[in-house]
Design a protein around this motif. Structure first.
Motif, PDB file in Angstrom:
ATOM      1  N   HIS A  95      -4.815  -4.574  -9.397  1.00 54.23           N
ATOM      2  CA  HIS A  95      -3.763  -3.964 -10.220  1.00 54.23           C
ATOM      3  C   HIS A  95      -2.767  -3.104  -9.436  1.00 54.23           C
ATOM      4  O   HIS A  95      -1.872  -2.521 -10.027  1.00 54.23           O
ATOM      5  N   VAL A  96      -2.904  -2.998  -8.114  1.00 57.94           N
ATOM      6  CA  VAL A  96      -1.949  -2.224  -7.320  1.00 57.94           C
ATOM      7  C   VAL A  96      -1.293  -3.132  -6.277  1.00 57.94           C
ATOM      8  O   VAL A  96      -1.744  -4.245  -6.037  1.00 57.94           O
ATOM      9  N   ARG A 100      -5.472   0.448  -0.614  1.00 62.54           N
ATOM     10  CA  ARG A 100      -5.375   1.912  -0.684  1.00 62.54           C
ATOM     11  C   ARG A 100      -6.710   2.525  -0.307  1.00 62.54           C
ATOM     12  O   ARG A 100      -7.766   1.929  -0.510  1.00 62.54           O
ATOM     13  N   GLY A 101      -6.661   3.738   0.193  1.00 63.90           N
ATOM     14  CA  GLY A 101      -7.875   4.468   0.494  1.00 63.90           C
ATOM     15  C   GLY A 101      -8.667   4.755  -0.770  1.00 63.90           C
ATOM     16  O   GLY A 101      -8.099   4.954  -1.845  1.00 63.90           O
ATOM     17  N   PHE A 103     -10.116   7.329  -1.796  1.00 62.86           N
ATOM     18  CA  PHE A 103      -9.830   8.603  -2.465  1.00 62.86           C
ATOM     19  C   PHE A 103      -8.503   8.585  -3.225  1.00 62.86           C
ATOM     20  O   PHE A 103      -8.199   9.534  -3.947  1.00 62.86           O
ATOM     21  N   ALA A 104      -7.736   7.511  -3.106  1.00 60.49           N
ATOM     22  CA  ALA A 104      -6.494   7.357  -3.864  1.00 60.49           C
ATOM     23  C   ALA A 104      -6.702   6.470  -5.090  1.00 60.49           C
ATOM     24  O   ALA A 104      -5.740   6.131  -5.767  1.00 60.49           O
ATOM     25  N   LEU A 105      -7.945   6.105  -5.373  1.00 57.53           N
ATOM     26  CA  LEU A 105      -8.276   5.208  -6.475  1.00 57.53           C
ATOM     27  C   LEU A 105      -9.333   5.815  -7.383  1.00 57.53           C
ATOM     28  O   LEU A 105     -10.083   6.702  -6.972  1.00 57.53           O
ATOM     29  N   ARG A 106      -9.432   5.295  -8.599  1.00 59.56           N
ATOM     30  CA  ARG A 106     -10.475   5.698  -9.534  1.00 59.56           C
ATOM     31  C   ARG A 106     -11.639   4.715  -9.543  1.00 59.56           C
ATOM     32  O   ARG A 106     -12.502   4.750 -10.407  1.00 59.56           O
ATOM     33  N   SER A 107     -11.700   3.851  -8.577  1.00 58.95           N
ATOM     34  CA  SER A 107     -12.751   2.844  -8.477  1.00 58.95           C
ATOM     35  C   SER A 107     -14.129   3.498  -8.417  1.00 58.95           C
ATOM     36  O   SER A 107     -14.300   4.561  -7.828  1.00 58.95           O
TER      37      SER A 107
END
Length: 162
Positions: A95-96, A100-101, A103-107
């Motif tokens: 979805h991006v 990305r790192g 810590f930049a995601l809500r995964s």
């Protein structure tokens, strides 16, 4: 498409991180949801769209800690995504626009697989140690770590209207 190591193009895994050197956590109970690996919503927004409440089953030893909670109250639920990967440093979610790192995601895939959702209490059974909330985006049986009251005076970032 994932490769044989389970990584998507652009993703980076840490390798062996050795034993954890941090604090031990206590599981306070289990989340009861209708979700399994095949149909779990990707976030709390999607879980709410499906309209399925969740039940927080609290271990009897921790049930007295529920006193003071009320129906209609927003709470922050912290839970341990026990089936998520713990080695991904860079991820490539669909979805991006690119990797990305972590810590930049809500995964849920992160060094410590702690997830959180702000939910609303819809029913309480203090005697049984059961808290029903509007939704939760985790598999049935996910370990619960904590429940905290959501407070606008504390939880809204500075400069945000409440």
């Amino acid at each position: 498409m994932s490769g044989p190591d389970g990584l998507r193009p652009g993703e980076v895994a840490a390798g062996d991180l050795g034993p954890a050197d941090g604090p031990a956590l206590r599981v306070i109970g289990r989340a009861r949801t209708p979700w399994g690996p095949e149909d779990c919503p990707k976030n709390i927004h999607r879980a709410r769209e499906r309209g399925a409440p969740a039940i927080l089953e609290i271990d009897p030893v921790f049930a007295p800690a529920l006193s003071g909670l009320a129906v209609g109250q927003p709470v922050i639920v912290l839970y341990w995504m026990d089936r998520a990967r713990r080695d991904l440093l860079v991820q490539a979610p669909r979805h991006v626009d690119g990797p990305r790192g972590t810590f930049a995601l809500r995964s849920p895939n992160r060094p410590n697989t702690i997830s959180q959702s702000t939910v609303t209490i819809t029913a309480l059974d203090l005697g049984a140690g059961r808290v029903t909330v509007d939704a939760l985006d985790c598999f049935d049986g996910t370990p619960l770590l904590d429940i905290k009251p959501w407070l606008a005076s504390v939880d809204l970032p500075p400069g945000t209207a409440d």
